[in-house]
Design a protein around this motif. Structure first.
Motif, PDB file in Angstrom:
ATOM      1  N   THR B  24     -39.516  32.456 -88.836  1.00 14.24           N
ATOM      2  CA  THR B  24     -39.832  31.359 -87.923  1.00 14.24           C
ATOM      3  C   THR B  24     -39.054  31.481 -86.618  1.00 14.24           C
ATOM      4  OG1 THR B  24     -40.188  29.949 -89.843  1.00 14.24           O
ATOM      5  CG2 THR B  24     -39.948  28.856 -87.742  1.00 14.24           C
ATOM      6  N   LEU B  25     -37.762  31.794 -86.735  1.00  8.71           N
ATOM      7  CA  LEU B  25     -36.946  31.904 -85.520  1.00  8.71           C
ATOM      8  C   LEU B  25     -37.410  33.060 -84.650  1.00  8.71           C
ATOM      9  CD1 LEU B  25     -33.336  31.171 -86.818  1.00  8.71           C
ATOM     10  CD2 LEU B  25     -34.749  29.745 -85.337  1.00  8.71           C
ATOM     11  N   ILE B  26     -37.662  34.224 -85.269  1.00  7.39           N
ATOM     12  CA  ILE B  26     -37.983  35.401 -84.468  1.00  7.39           C
ATOM     13  C   ILE B  26     -39.382  35.314 -83.867  1.00  7.39           C
ATOM     14  CG2 ILE B  26     -38.312  37.907 -84.514  1.00  7.39           C
ATOM     15  CD1 ILE B  26     -36.210  38.089 -86.624  1.00  7.39           C
ATOM     16  N   PHE B  27     -40.356  34.865 -84.657  1.00  7.93           N
ATOM     17  CA  PHE B  27     -41.738  34.959 -84.190  1.00  7.93           C
ATOM     18  C   PHE B  27     -42.338  33.630 -83.711  1.00  7.93           C
ATOM     19  CE2 PHE B  27     -41.258  38.559 -87.133  1.00  7.93           C
ATOM     20  CZ  PHE B  27     -41.521  39.589 -86.234  1.00  7.93           C
ATOM     21  N   PHE B  28     -41.620  32.533 -83.912  1.00  6.37           N
ATOM     22  CA  PHE B  28     -42.166  31.253 -83.449  1.00  6.37           C
ATOM     23  C   PHE B  28     -41.262  30.599 -82.408  1.00  6.37           C
ATOM     24  CE2 PHE B  28     -44.601  31.992 -87.145  1.00  6.37           C
ATOM     25  CZ  PHE B  28     -45.766  31.256 -87.028  1.00  6.37           C
ATOM     26  N   ILE B  29     -40.020  30.314 -82.828  1.00  6.52           N
ATOM     27  CA  ILE B  29     -39.151  29.534 -81.952  1.00  6.52           C
ATOM     28  C   ILE B  29     -38.767  30.347 -80.704  1.00  6.52           C
ATOM     29  CG2 ILE B  29     -37.021  28.197 -81.841  1.00  6.52           C
ATOM     30  CD1 ILE B  29     -38.962  27.131 -83.905  1.00  6.52           C
ATOM     31  N   TRP B  30     -38.348  31.587 -80.912  1.00  2.00           N
ATOM     32  CA  TRP B  30     -37.928  32.412 -79.785  1.00  2.00           C
ATOM     33  C   TRP B  30     -39.079  32.639 -78.797  1.00  2.00           C
ATOM     34  CZ3 TRP B  30     -34.250  34.009 -76.805  1.00  2.00           C
ATOM     35  CH2 TRP B  30     -34.386  35.169 -76.060  1.00  2.00           C
ATOM     36  N   PRO B  31     -40.265  33.090 -79.232  1.00  2.00           N
ATOM     37  CA  PRO B  31     -41.362  33.262 -78.271  1.00  2.00           C
ATOM     38  C   PRO B  31     -41.753  31.965 -77.569  1.00  2.00           C
ATOM     39  CG  PRO B  31     -41.935  34.280 -80.350  1.00  2.00           C
ATOM     40  CD  PRO B  31     -40.668  33.540 -80.578  1.00  2.00           C
ATOM     41  N   ALA B  32     -41.736  30.856 -78.324  1.00  2.00           N
ATOM     42  CA  ALA B  32     -42.112  29.586 -77.689  1.00  2.00           C
ATOM     43  C   ALA B  32     -41.106  29.225 -76.608  1.00  2.00           C
ATOM     44  CB  ALA B  32     -42.197  28.481 -78.731  1.00  2.00           C
ATOM     45  N   GLN B  34     -39.281  31.360 -74.980  1.00  2.83           N
ATOM     46  CA  GLN B  34     -39.533  32.312 -73.899  1.00  2.83           C
ATOM     47  C   GLN B  34     -40.665  31.852 -73.010  1.00  2.83           C
ATOM     48  OE1 GLN B  34     -38.195  35.539 -72.914  1.00  2.83           O
ATOM     49  NE2 GLN B  34     -36.571  34.356 -73.853  1.00  2.83           N
ATOM     50  N   ALA B  35     -41.725  31.318 -73.645  1.00  8.91           N
ATOM     51  CA  ALA B  35     -42.855  30.835 -72.857  1.00  8.91           C
ATOM     52  C   ALA B  35     -42.404  29.705 -71.943  1.00  8.91           C
ATOM     53  CB  ALA B  35     -43.978  30.358 -73.779  1.00  8.91           C
TER      54      ALA B  35
END
Lengths: 282, 293
Positions: B24-32, B34-35
């Motif tokens: 969740t942290l790597i592929f959801f929270i971090w990219p969000a 970043q956006a």
């Protein structure tokens, strides 16, 4: 039936049959088109009845693919799709059942923080954060790999919630009895909770397999290497060939092949499918 | 709701939640995040220079005629898709609920388009509506309508609405049928004894009792039309002709990956995230309400 109205009943049947026909019509046309030689389809009038080329067309796409679209054999794409969807399905079920177990059966600091972190993923579909997610996957060197195809889609709030809801309905006495008998957390999970969750796991498996098989945008982004193309995204490359009419008989054969596994699963496991669908959306 | 009896263990629970939290942290929270961060930056396509520009990307976005047009297109598309897929599914479900004995047979025959990927559904209709060889285009020509979705924006919109609706009817049908079968028969029988016609019974009893299902499906269908239909558009019209089918999700993709406008695409992502979060909140308010019943 509340009352006897033969006309209304006949009308209901008529409407439903019309509904079934409209539902099936595109599939029938697709199948028919996939059994004709290419020239027949380009002649201007689409055929309504199957032609003689069933075997040739299917064996051509399965083993050789379509030349104009890079010639990736569809058999290979189906294999990739299968691996990707199984990895997504098994991965999602595995990580969400253990995290739901931790959240329901343990009391530990930051329990609710974790719960909310998982909950947030429900609100962030891949489609809205494609660019940054792509950058992360590229930085991790996961482009063009099965891991890159499946791992970013594995975190799932819905599966975690489903297991959480289910665990909450499991009688407390079971845990008390297990503890009196001296079972530890791992033994309780393996010998009691896991067997009890069997139907839920199966229902979830059906839904998630279809979800995985039908992924489109994500495979499109992370695969540039033809040997990792999945079938659902591969079709698009066959349709959008530059400067020429696509070879529709091969496209339609591929479309039929792309539909067979998920449609078969829905029909063969209808009860589990309906259960899974209605419970994951609650 | 919590369990009274729990295990106490120092490290095990963390170990159990770790895989999901890490992903969740790597592929959801971090990219969000970043956006969010990129949406306030101005960056060149190679990432060599970046500049903090506050809300300039957003201001630009909402001043952009094309973006506003995409908003309108999305509205038209999602309202049409939601309306048609809900009303057709409801009609079929009401009919199936009448002939209760054969309902399961009809259910089997109607639900399976759910399993067809949106992109594949798009390709099927793309073929059938093909202006020169498609069977539906042929029928329309016989009726005197010159169909061409490659030139006519309205035709292209109809194409994607039909494909999206066809795929979604099965899902709505399933939920409507389950909702209908949960309505107590005695209510309908009582109304029938009082002399209410089937049509009157539907509007005064069944439809109001079905409203929780309808509302739930409304939200789900809007989410579907907004996000899951990317495949339909990408595999067929690719947003054209002349932006006529360029819905928001497709625009994020085409501006970001093809146009390489990173800040603008990130700002669009943020707008979309806001929409999803709003829809999710609406849905949860409704679920809470349902619990109170």
């Amino acid at each position: 039936m509340v009352e006897n109205r033969p006309w209304l009943t006949a009308f209901s049947h008529l409407v439903l049959i019309a509904g079934v026909l409209v539902t099936a019509f595109p599939i029938w046309i697709t199948f028919v088109a996939s059994t004709h030689p290419g020239e027949n389809l380009l002649a201007g009038q689409a055929p309504i009845w199957p032609g003689p080329m069933l075997w040739q067309n299917y064996s051509e796409v399965l083993s050789a693919g379509m030349g104009a679209a890079g010639g990736v054999p569809v058999g290979e794409m189906m294999w990739n799709s299968l691996i990707m969807s199984l990895m997504i399905t098994v991965g999602k079920i595995a990580i969400s059942i253990v995290s739901a177990y931790a959240i329901v059966y343990f009391k530990f600091p930051f329990r609710m923080t974790f719960f909310w972190l998982i909950f947030i993923t429900l609100m962030l579909p891949v489609e809205v954060r494609i660019l940054p997610t792509f950058q992360v996957v590229a930085d991790l060197g996961m482009l063009n790999s099965y891991w890159g195809l499946s791992v970013p889609l594995i975190a799932s709030a819905t599966a975690t919630f489903l297991f959480r809801q289910f665990f909450l309905t499991v009688p407390e006495e079971l845990l008390e009895a297990a503890r009196i008998d001296g079972a530890g957390p791992i033994k309780f999970f393996r010998d009691i909770l896991l067997p009890l969750s069997r139907t839920n796991i199966a229902a979830l498996f059906v839904i998630l397999f279809i979800f995985g098989w039908n992924q489109y945008l994500w495979p499109l982004l992370v695969t540039t290497d033809e040997s990792f193309y999945t079938i659902v995204m591969g079709i698009q490359r066959m349709v959008n060939v530059a400067d020429s009419e696509p070879q529709w008989h091969l496209v339609m054969a591929t479309a039929t092949l792309a539909m067979i596994p998920p449609v078969f699963i829905v029909i063969a496991m209808q009860r589990l499918f309906v259960k899974g669908l209605i419970e994951t959306e609650k | 709701m919590e369990k009274r009896v729990t295990f106490s263990h120092k490290s095990l629970p963390y170990l159990l939640v770790a895989p999901q939290i890490v992903i969740t942290l790597i592929f959801f929270i971090w990219p969000a995040s970043q956006a969010l961060y990129q949406s306030v930056l101005l960056e060149d396509a190679f990432g060599l220079s970046r500049q903090f520009v506050w809300f300039q990307n957003f201001a630009q976005l909402f001043g952009d005629r094309l973006y506003l047009a995409s908003f309108t297109t999305t509205m038209v598309f999602s309202i049409a898709t939601t309306f048609f897929s809900l009303s057709i599914a409801l009609f079929l479900a009401v009919m199936a609920d009448r002939v209760i004995k054969s309902a399961t047979v009809y259910r089997t025959l109607i639900i399976w388009p759910y399993a067809v990927a949106p992109a594949v559904a798009g390709v099927l209709f793309f073929f059938m509506f093909n202006p020169s060889i498609g069977i539906l285009a042929y029928m329309l020509r016989a009726l005197g309508y010159d169909w061409n979705h490659e030139l006519n924006g309205g035709d292209a919109m109809i194409l994607i609405v039909v494909a999206a609706t066809w795929k979604q009817i099965s899902y709505n049908f399933l939920f409507f049928l389950a909702g209908l079968q949960a309505i107590p028969r005695s209510l309908i029988e009582a109304a029938a004894i009082d002399g209410a016609s089937p049509l009157k019974r539907f509007w005064t009893i069944i439809f109001p009792l079905l409203s929780p299902t309808t509302f739930f499906l409304l939200v789900v269908n809007v989410v579907y039309a907004f996000f899951d239909t990317f495949g339909i558009i990408h595999a067929t019209t690719e947003g054209g002709p002349a932006q006529a089918t360029n819905i928001l999700v497709y625009k994020v993709y085409s501006d970001g990956f093809i146009g390489l406008d990173l800040g603008g695409s990130a700002a669009q992502s943020v707008v979309l995230m806001t929409i999803v979060i709003a829809l999710t909140v609406v849905q949860f308010r409704y679920i809470e309400k349902k619990v109170e019943y």
